[in-house]
Write an enzyme that holds these catalytic residues in place. Structure first.
Site, PDB file in Angstrom:
ATOM      1  N   HIS A 251      53.447   4.204 -20.002  1.00  0.00           N
ATOM      2  CA  HIS A 251      52.760   5.400 -20.494  1.00  0.00           C
ATOM      3  C   HIS A 251      52.068   6.161 -19.366  1.00  0.00           C
ATOM      4  CE1 HIS A 251      53.061   5.781 -24.855  1.00  0.00           C
ATOM      5  NE2 HIS A 251      53.163   4.468 -24.906  1.00  0.00           N
TER       6      HIS A 251
ATOM      7  N   GLU B 114      44.899  -3.073 -27.965  1.00  0.00           N
ATOM      8  CA  GLU B 114      45.434  -2.064 -28.875  1.00  0.00           C
ATOM      9  C   GLU B 114      46.680  -2.620 -29.569  1.00  0.00           C
ATOM     10  OE1 GLU B 114      47.201   2.506 -28.624  1.00  0.00           O
ATOM     11  OE2 GLU B 114      47.200   1.231 -26.852  1.00  0.00           O
ATOM     12  N   HIS B 115      47.655  -3.046 -28.785  1.00  0.00           N
ATOM     13  CA  HIS B 115      48.887  -3.646 -29.306  1.00  0.00           C
ATOM     14  C   HIS B 115      48.938  -5.112 -28.901  1.00  0.00           C
ATOM     15  CE1 HIS B 115      50.694   0.407 -29.939  1.00  0.00           C
ATOM     16  NE2 HIS B 115      50.150   0.699 -28.763  1.00  0.00           N
TER      17      HIS B 115
ATOM     18  N   HIS C  91       8.824   7.399 -56.901  1.00  0.00           N
ATOM     19  CA  HIS C  91       9.960   6.619 -57.388  1.00  0.00           C
ATOM     20  C   HIS C  91       9.585   5.911 -58.694  1.00  0.00           C
ATOM     21  CE1 HIS C  91      11.564   7.272 -53.382  1.00  0.00           C
ATOM     22  NE2 HIS C  91      12.624   6.517 -53.616  1.00  0.00           N
TER      23      HIS C  91
END
Length: 441
Positions: free
Chosen positions: A266, A334-335, A427
């Site tokens: 990549h 990642e992978h 409340h």
């Protein structure tokens, strides 16, 4: 081992994982943050003019860009430029990714009775505007278009757009336009890098402001997302590619090397490791890499070689398989590709990984393109807490509650006790006899 074509690390004698082996490009963005800040400010102040200037300076666009938005004729011409086999592959990938994300899509609303007469649940609605970032600096990636655009359409995003760097001719990659068109995206804008992130964070004369941006990118993109996180939701932390091939002694080292190359090509900022307790597998992989490289595009070989001979890639020999698994979980890749005799038996031991691909017939390539699950994955160790891009990233969730008259009294009594204890008189008053009196009128 000397004169090796890749980095080799024997950690079999180490009791702990050497921190240097866990480092990623995103670990230190200091050299990108200052430059990204200047780019962001220019886009904020100058809008389209800054985008055109940065297209010339950074993307090497040779002529001024007339329109920052891809025209309908650009989409039409793209189909003539992309080979029919690639168009068909894009169609197959879109179908698989759409099927996966349709199965993943939650019901619009669910309610469950959590107490007699009291119902609670969730309601899911699409985010109105989302920008899908498609990188281009180191290639053309219609696959990223598919992975980011298809779940946007499945989720029902009202205005999904794509931002992507222009090429030297000032145009958008043809494959990206084909994938966008087939996925159903109508708006594609010619701006990338930090300036593209800034454009959708602020909006310009042409580029619409978006609520969220998704998709992977360079360290410049990661830096810009970090700086603009208060202006736009930066989505899944997806930076430069990274992978681990986890192998035992049952596999061919040449096969492990084949898959080690996938993410390493990549770009030089990627990370890729083969981790194995088998000296044979390590040696065979190292020996096989030069042969694989000779059969590849030499530009990609340069990227792969830079990664696998550098500090963020290569081959790691561990003491045993347990240490190899420990490295994977510490790295949180990642992978992750598991090349073992029984990969399914290893799956239960994996705690941190964006994607786990099991067995010799499931290379990262299939996951990247058309297996179905999203290939935009957390990087930089973010897989310890973050998840793959999904249909949920394009949706927002509202909690829903409904209490009937019959269910109110018991819940009000307990709520008043807690409100009194915490000192919130308003409340408490809202669930006191005052309310009963008002409701009875």
């Amino acid at each position: 081992m000397t004169q090796l074509p890749v980095s080799f690390h024997d950690i079999s004698e180490h009791d702990t994982i050497p921190p240097v082996l866990l480092a990623r490009t995103e670990a230190d963005l200091s050299r990108f943050l200052e430059g990204a800040a200047e780019i962001i400010e220019a886009v904020r102040l100058e809008g389209d003019a800054a985008l055109r200037r940065f297209a010339r300076d950074f993307d090497k666009v040779e002529a001024p860009i007339d329109s920052l938005r891809a025209s309908e004729s650009d989409f039409e011409a793209a189909f003539d430029r992309v080979p029919a086999a690639v168009v068909r592959a894009i169609e197959v990938a879109i179908d698989a990714v759409r099927r996966f994300h349709e199965a993943q899509r939650p019901e619009e609303m669910w309610l469950k009775e959590v107490h007699p007469g009291a119902w609670a649940g969730d309601r899911f609605l699409p985010i109105e505007t989302v920008a899908c970032y498609v990188p281009r600096g180191k290639g053309a990636f219609p696959s990223v278009t598919i992975m980011t655009a298809v779940p946007a359409m499945v989720a029902g995003v009202k205005r999904p757009i794509i931002v992507t760097p222009p090429g030297p001719d000032g145009g958008v990659d043809a494959g990206t336009l084909v994938a966008a068109k087939l996925a159903g995206i109508k708006e594609v804008y010619k701006c990338g890098g930090a300036q593209g992130v800034a454009a959708v964070a602020f909006g310009t004369e042409t580029v619409p402001r978006c609520l969220k941006i998704v998709g992977p990118g360079s360290p410049w993109v990661v830096a810009a997302k970090r700086l603009l996180a208060t202006r736009i939701d930066p989505g899944v932390p997806a930076g430069p590619s990274e992978s681990i091939i986890l192998a035992d002694d049952s596999v061919s080292g040449a096969l492990a090397a084949l898959d080690l190359i996938i993410e390493s090509e990549h770009g030089p900022d990627s990370s890729a490791w083969l981790v194995t307790p088998s000296a044979r597998v390590a040696q065979e992989a190292i020996a096989a890499l030069p042969g694989h490289w000779t059969e590849m595009d030499q530009g990609r070989v340069a990227f792969s070689r830079a990664v696998l001979t550098g500090p963020r890639g290569g081959v790691i020999l561990t003491r045993d398989f347990d240490q190899a698994v420990d490295f994977v979980n510490a790295y949180a890749p990642e992978h992750l590709e598991i090349l073992t005799e029984e990969p399914m038996s290893v799956l239960g031991r994996i705690i941190n990984a964006g994607e786990v691909l099991l067995g010799r017939h499931t290379p990262v390539t299939l996951g990247n393109y058309l297996l179905g699950p999203n290939a935009v994955l957390p990087t930089g160790g973010a897989a310890r807490t973050a998840s793959p891009l999904s249909v949920y990233d394009y949706m927002k969730r509202s909690s829903v509650g409904y209490v009937t008259k019959s269910g109110y009294d018991d819940l009000a009594r307990h709520a008043k006790a807690l409100a009194d204890y915490e000192g919130f008189s308003g409340h408490a008053r809202a669930v006191s006899d005052v309310r009963r009196s008002l409701l009875s009128r």
